[in-house]
Design an enzyme around this catalytic site. Sequence first.
Site, PDB file in Angstrom:
ATOM      1  CB  CYS A  82      42.936  46.980  26.072  1.00 40.72           C
ATOM      2  SG  CYS A  82      41.372  46.428  26.784  1.00 40.72           S
ATOM      3  N   GLY A 118      32.973  46.309  32.204  1.00 36.52           N
ATOM      4  CA  GLY A 118      31.769  47.125  32.140  1.00 36.52           C
ATOM      5  C   GLY A 118      32.092  48.578  32.425  1.00 36.52           C
ATOM      6  CB  CYS A 214      42.082  37.389  27.307  1.00 36.59           C
ATOM      7  SG  CYS A 214      41.362  39.039  27.489  1.00 36.59           S
TER       8      CYS A 214
END
Length: 394
Positions: A82, A118, A214
């Site tokens: 991220c 995932g 989120c």
Amino acid sequence: MTSSVIVAGVGMIPFSKPGASEPYPVMAARAIRAALDNAGVAYDKVQQAYAGYVYGDSTAGQRGLYEVGMTGIPVVNVNNNCSTGSSALYLARQAVASGAVECALAFGFEQMTPGALGSVFEDRPSPFERFDAVTAELIDVPGIPFALRYFGGAGLAHMQEFGTGIETFARIRAKASRHAANNPLALFRKVVTEEEVLASPAIWPGVMTRLMACPPTCGAAAALLVSEAFARRHGLDTTVRIRAQAMTTDTPAAFDARDMREVVGFSMTRNAAAQVYEAAGIGPQDIGVVELHDCFAHNELITYEALGLCPVGGAEKFVADGDNTYGGKVVTNPSGGLLSKGHPLGATGLAQCTELVEQLRGQAGARQVEGARLALQHNLGLGGACVVTLYERT
């Protein structure tokens, strides 16, 4: 750093739900063109490009960039979970600061699918094996997706140590919605109340509701970084520069501390922030606006403490006093953050950059934080990588 690095241009496109976006090359090209137009620089002046994305095949960065032009420059593809977008920014900043180039492009994009994150490669060891093992020892919540388990567990650790109430996480989410209402590029612009957040479906009873997480999001963003000499030579806007930046990875505390807050990168954040503050000769009290990694309301709360915006254990009071919004000590996530703006993994760090550059230029419209001179960006990727960037209005 040997050279001052100017953020000459930024750009992003409106974020959208999975299945509603354009294909990733189109999104990437739109964001790149927006950043070039914002800077007033032709693409043939770019000397290196760094492309950030998580869910995509190799050289997808080139696929998006070639829609803008094919000039033969080096293109580096970056995947750091991220924190991918800010990792691309970090590399572009290094290239300019070192004098290797005078003009570098960082861009990020993500074309995501619905549902929780995932693993793609199931036939080999997961990079999260050690994280999962520690998490399984600390908490027992079968059936909850891994990201919710990690960050919900971190929030639960704060609740257990300091008595933090779930209502505090709801207040953070409600604040995000109020900020996003003024952001035309945010995915969710509807204002929700604390009560509505608490009434949304429970995904971890007593710890987290659906609105505290989120959403999966598609989108793209970009930034053009240049040397001060390049900016002056081409008559570019030099209002915003990167004053300091740091990237950190996990320390042994991530596993040895037996604390879910450490599993999700508390020390990574604290260490990166400390490096930035020291390099810039400032403290957290000097920051006027922050874009931080609120993938869950729980992570926003513990990040307040990791960045030094409030004392450890003081985050609930920080929220209750309104010190995280307009009229308080530091406006956090004026864009609406990941909770409301959305979180296309590869684009998030560059979307944060876009928001803060607009803030320091005084171009944020109804979201404008008055008098902001120093802006802090925090982008976190589990596994792990954390990038903290300090921007300054010159």
